[in-house]
Design an enzyme around this catalytic site. Sequence first.
Site, short mmCIF file in Angstrom:
data_model
loop_
_atom_site.label_atom_id
_atom_site.label_comp_id
_atom_site.label_asym_id
_atom_site.label_seq_id
_atom_site.Cartn_x
_atom_site.Cartn_y
_atom_site.Cartn_z
CG ASP A 39 -2.10 0.90 1.11
OD1 ASP A 39 -2.27 1.52 0.05
OD2 ASP A 39 -2.86 1.00 2.08
CG HIS A 56 0.00 1.87 -9.21
ND1 HIS A 56 -0.23 1.51 -7.89
CD2 HIS A 56 -1.08 2.60 -9.59
CE1 HIS A 56 -1.39 2.02 -7.51
NE2 HIS A 56 -1.92 2.68 -8.51
CG LEU A 150 9.22 -17.22 -3.41
CD1 LEU A 150 9.16 -17.16 -1.89
CD2 LEU A 150 9.57 -15.83 -3.95
#
Length: 259
Positions: A39, A56, A150
């Site tokens: 955020d 972004h 991962l």
Amino acid sequence: MLNIFKKWRGSPDLSNEQIINQEELLKGEIPNHIAIIMDGNGRWAKKRALPRIAGHHEGMKVVRRVTKQANALGVNALTLYAFSTENWKRPKVEVDYLMKLPEEFLTTFLPELIEENVQVRVMGDKNKLPIHTLKAVNKAIEETKDNDGLILNFALNYGSRTEIIAAVKDIVKQVESGKLKKEEIDEGIFSNYLMTQTLPDPDLLIRTSGEIRLSNFMLWQLAYTEFWFTDVLWPDFNEQCLLQAIHTYQHRGRRFGGV
Ligand code: FPP
């Protein structure tokens, strides 16, 4: 050590925090699954008089660094909240951009993800994604499906309440068709109907930018997760921030309702 982290691309002021040494941290327990609510991209851009989409884009670069670091630390799964079912309410130009980001990220970094043995997954309602986003995502999922490093799990057009309702509906269907007995439904069975299915619940949740709420993210899965909130805006999040979060996690006493 201190100087190295301070120099790292304008990292946030950590002068009041203890600087965490990665080697030391690796002697303790590394969370198996970390979930992040990324955020503060908009506020990061606003502070620099840039359009929100610049935030972004900067946030996307941080996704790359955090993925690399989590993989290197031995984290097994990293779930990132990239777009919520509520984010469609944003201005069209921003939504369009957010739908281009997975494509840009995956097109640019897929070879690197493959090289690093990362497995890409997406949870959320993929049917509503624009075709260009869906294509990029499906390609990455397909090309990394056999990787066993991962798990990089993007929550894309994801909402936890929608997920739970869909699970309930699926379970009801199974019961009505006689494939599942009502008495058999327990927490384990219910979890299998969620989008996380084979993933363990997150051990650590991180939310950046000073907001202290879950915003419809993994409501079921976060039942026993440790939460770590920071005022750092996502584009400013760096390696030291992740180490801080894991360090705090290592000093929490997890009791899962026991003593
Ligand atoms: C919330 O910040 C952030 C989002 C809704 C998008 C998160 C997306 C990224 C970090 C990039 C994703 C990258 C990939 C590879 C998919 P906000 O815009 O609500 O910030 P604000 O609260 O400051 O306005």
